[in-house]
Design a protein around this motif. Structure first.
Motif, mmCIF file in Angstrom:
data_model
loop_
_atom_site.group_PDB
_atom_site.id
_atom_site.type_symbol
_atom_site.label_atom_id
_atom_site.label_comp_id
_atom_site.label_asym_id
_atom_site.label_seq_id
_atom_site.Cartn_x
_atom_site.Cartn_y
_atom_site.Cartn_z
ATOM 1 N N LYS A 175 12.585 4.408 -5.951
ATOM 2 C CA LYS A 175 11.492 3.700 -6.636
ATOM 3 C C LYS A 175 10.419 3.327 -5.613
ATOM 4 C CE LYS A 175 13.788 3.223 -10.610
ATOM 5 N NZ LYS A 175 14.437 4.506 -10.648
ATOM 6 N N PRO A 176 9.137 3.410 -5.999
ATOM 7 C CA PRO A 176 8.064 3.100 -5.048
ATOM 8 C C PRO A 176 8.228 1.727 -4.390
ATOM 9 C CG PRO A 176 7.137 4.016 -7.048
ATOM 10 C CD PRO A 176 8.604 3.805 -7.303
ATOM 11 N N GLN A 177 8.601 0.720 -5.180
ATOM 12 C CA GLN A 177 8.692 -0.625 -4.633
ATOM 13 C C GLN A 177 9.870 -0.779 -3.669
ATOM 14 O OE1 GLN A 177 8.822 0.167 -7.881
ATOM 15 N NE2 GLN A 177 10.505 -0.868 -8.908
ATOM 16 N N ASP A 178 10.826 0.173 -3.686
ATOM 17 C CA ASP A 178 11.981 0.098 -2.791
ATOM 18 C C ASP A 178 11.728 0.749 -1.431
ATOM 19 O OD1 ASP A 178 13.423 -1.195 -4.763
ATOM 20 O OD2 ASP A 178 14.347 0.644 -5.511
ATOM 21 N N LEU A 179 10.779 1.674 -1.349
ATOM 22 C CA LEU A 179 10.578 2.433 -0.118
ATOM 23 C C LEU A 179 10.248 1.548 1.081
ATOM 24 C CD1 LEU A 179 10.541 5.152 1.316
ATOM 25 C CD2 LEU A 179 8.159 5.411 0.601
ATOM 26 N N ASP A 193 0.832 -1.202 0.000
ATOM 27 C CA ASP A 193 0.000 0.000 0.000
ATOM 28 C C ASP A 193 0.871 1.259 0.000
ATOM 29 O OD1 ASP A 193 -2.273 -1.538 0.028
ATOM 30 O OD2 ASP A 193 -2.622 -1.322 2.179
ATOM 31 N N LEU A 194 1.966 1.227 0.758
ATOM 32 C CA LEU A 194 2.864 2.379 0.805
ATOM 33 C C LEU A 194 3.491 2.626 -0.556
ATOM 34 C CD1 LEU A 194 4.265 4.600 2.433
ATOM 35 C CD2 LEU A 194 6.021 2.910 3.048
ATOM 36 N N ALA A 195 3.910 1.572 -1.224
ATOM 37 C CA ALA A 195 4.510 1.721 -2.553
ATOM 38 C C ALA A 195 3.481 2.249 -3.552
ATOM 39 C CB ALA A 195 5.099 0.393 -3.026
ATOM 40 N N MET A 196 2.247 1.775 -3.457
ATOM 41 C CA MET A 196 1.202 2.265 -4.368
ATOM 42 C C MET A 196 0.907 3.734 -4.098
ATOM 43 S SD MET A 196 -1.184 -1.178 -4.739
ATOM 44 C CE MET A 196 -2.618 -0.313 -4.359
ATOM 45 N N LEU A 197 0.899 4.120 -2.817
ATOM 46 C CA LEU A 197 0.687 5.518 -2.463
ATOM 47 C C LEU A 197 1.798 6.386 -3.042
ATOM 48 C CD1 LEU A 197 -0.968 7.548 -0.655
ATOM 49 C CD2 LEU A 197 0.785 7.126 1.060
ATOM 50 N N LEU A 198 3.051 5.942 -2.912
ATOM 51 C CA LEU A 198 4.172 6.701 -3.464
ATOM 52 C C LEU A 198 4.097 6.767 -4.979
ATOM 53 C CD1 LEU A 198 6.792 8.278 -3.245
ATOM 54 C CD2 LEU A 198 8.021 6.108 -3.066
ATOM 55 N N ALA A 199 3.705 5.682 -5.629
ATOM 56 C CA ALA A 199 3.591 5.691 -7.095
ATOM 57 C C ALA A 199 2.573 6.732 -7.544
ATOM 58 C CB ALA A 199 3.207 4.301 -7.599
ATOM 59 N N ARG A 200 1.425 6.801 -6.885
ATOM 60 C CA ARG A 200 0.420 7.817 -7.224
ATOM 61 C C ARG A 200 0.950 9.222 -6.946
ATOM 62 N NH1 ARG A 200 -3.162 4.159 -4.701
ATOM 63 N NH2 ARG A 200 -3.247 5.457 -2.857
ATOM 64 N N GLN A 201 1.643 9.387 -5.800
ATOM 65 C CA GLN A 201 2.210 10.686 -5.439
ATOM 66 C C GLN A 201 3.227 11.130 -6.480
ATOM 67 O OE1 GLN A 201 1.583 12.958 -3.192
ATOM 68 N NE2 GLN A 201 3.382 14.218 -3.540
ATOM 69 N N MET A 202 4.046 10.192 -6.965
ATOM 70 C CA MET A 202 5.064 10.521 -7.968
ATOM 71 C C MET A 202 4.434 11.084 -9.231
ATOM 72 S SD MET A 202 7.647 7.258 -7.683
ATOM 73 C CE MET A 202 8.347 7.585 -9.300
ATOM 74 N N VAL A 203 3.387 10.430 -9.717
ATOM 75 C CA VAL A 203 2.720 10.877 -10.942
ATOM 76 C C VAL A 203 2.136 12.272 -10.732
ATOM 77 C CG1 VAL A 203 0.764 10.425 -12.487
ATOM 78 C CG2 VAL A 203 2.253 8.541 -11.768
ATOM 79 N N TRP A 204 1.416 12.451 -9.638
ATOM 80 C CA TRP A 204 0.797 13.750 -9.365
ATOM 81 C C TRP A 204 1.861 14.833 -9.216
ATOM 82 C CZ3 TRP A 204 1.252 16.993 -5.138
ATOM 83 C CH2 TRP A 204 0.395 18.091 -5.140
#
Length: 173
Positions: free
Chosen positions: A127-131, A64-75
Motif C-alpha cells: 500500500k502507498p501509505q506503508d512504503l 510525498d513518496l506515498a503520493m508518488l506511489l499512489a499515482r504510479q499505481m493508477v498509471w
C-alpha cells in the motif's frame, strides 16, 4: 443561518438574481426561501450519496513518496493491467541493471529500477501509505546488522551482512 460545509445558502440566495427576463430580478423572500430549501436539499442529497464512497475510500497517502506511489499505481494498472506481472517486472529490472552496468552515471536508469520495484511492491499487496514506514524499518534493521569491513571486500563484489547471530539466520534454520 442555513450553511452546509463552506457554502452559505442564505448569502447565495440573497445575491442570486433571476436572469430569465429582460432586467435583473432580485428574488422575493418566498423565492429566497425556496432557493435555500432547494440548495440545502441538493447539498444533503450529494452528501448522502458520497458518504458511503468516502467511508470505503483508502486512507490518503501522507508522504510525498506515498503520493508518488499512489499515482504510479493508477498509471501502471491502467497501462499494464491488474496482473502481478512478477516475471515481467523482474526481467525489466534485469534489463535496467544491464543498462546501469553499461553506464552507472545515468541516474535515470537507477530511477527506472526504483519505479519498477515500486510497481512490484504494489502489485504484490503493498500500500502507498506503508512504503515510507517499511523503508524506514528496513533501513533501521540494516543499520543494526553486523557488516564486514568494506575495505576488505573488492569493489566489484557485494557486501552482505554477517549471518551469525542474526535473527534472520535463526529464523531460516
Amino acid at each position: 443561518m442555513a450553511a452546509l460545509g463552506t457554502i452559505d445558502l442564505e448569502l447565495e440566495a440573497e445575491e442570486y438574481e433571476f436572469r430569465a427576463d429582460e432586467g435583473d430580478h432580485t428574488p422575493t423572500d418566498a423565492e429566497k426561501a425556496l432557493l435555500i430549501d432547494f440548495g440545502a436539499g441538493l447539498m444533503h442529497a450529494v452528501h448522502d450519496a458520497i458518504r458511503p464512497l468516502m467511508a470505503s475510500a483508502p486512507t490518503a497517502p501522507k508522504s510525498d513518496l506515498a503520493m508518488l506511489l499512489a499515482r504510479q499505481m493508477v498509471w501502471s494498472r491502467e497501462t499494464f493491467g491488474p496482473a502481478p506481472r512478477t516475471k515481467g517486472i523482474i526481467q525489466h529490472i534485469t534489463k535496467e541493471l544491464r543498462e546501469i552496468e553499461a553506464d552507472p552515471h545515468d541516474l535515470i536508469e537507477w530511477v527506472d529500477v526504483i519505479i519498477l520495484a515500486m510497481d512490484g511492491f504494489h502489485r504484490h499487496g503493498g500500500k502507498p501509505q506503508d512504503l515510507p514506514r517499511l523503508l524506514k524499518e528496513k533501513q533501521l534493521k540494516n543499520t543494526r546488522r553486523r557488516w564486514p569491513d568494506w575495505r576488505k571486500v573488492a569493489e566489484d563484489q557485494p557486501i552482505e551482512h554477517t549471518r551469525e547471530g542474526d535473527d534472520d539466520a535463526r529464523a531460516a534454520a
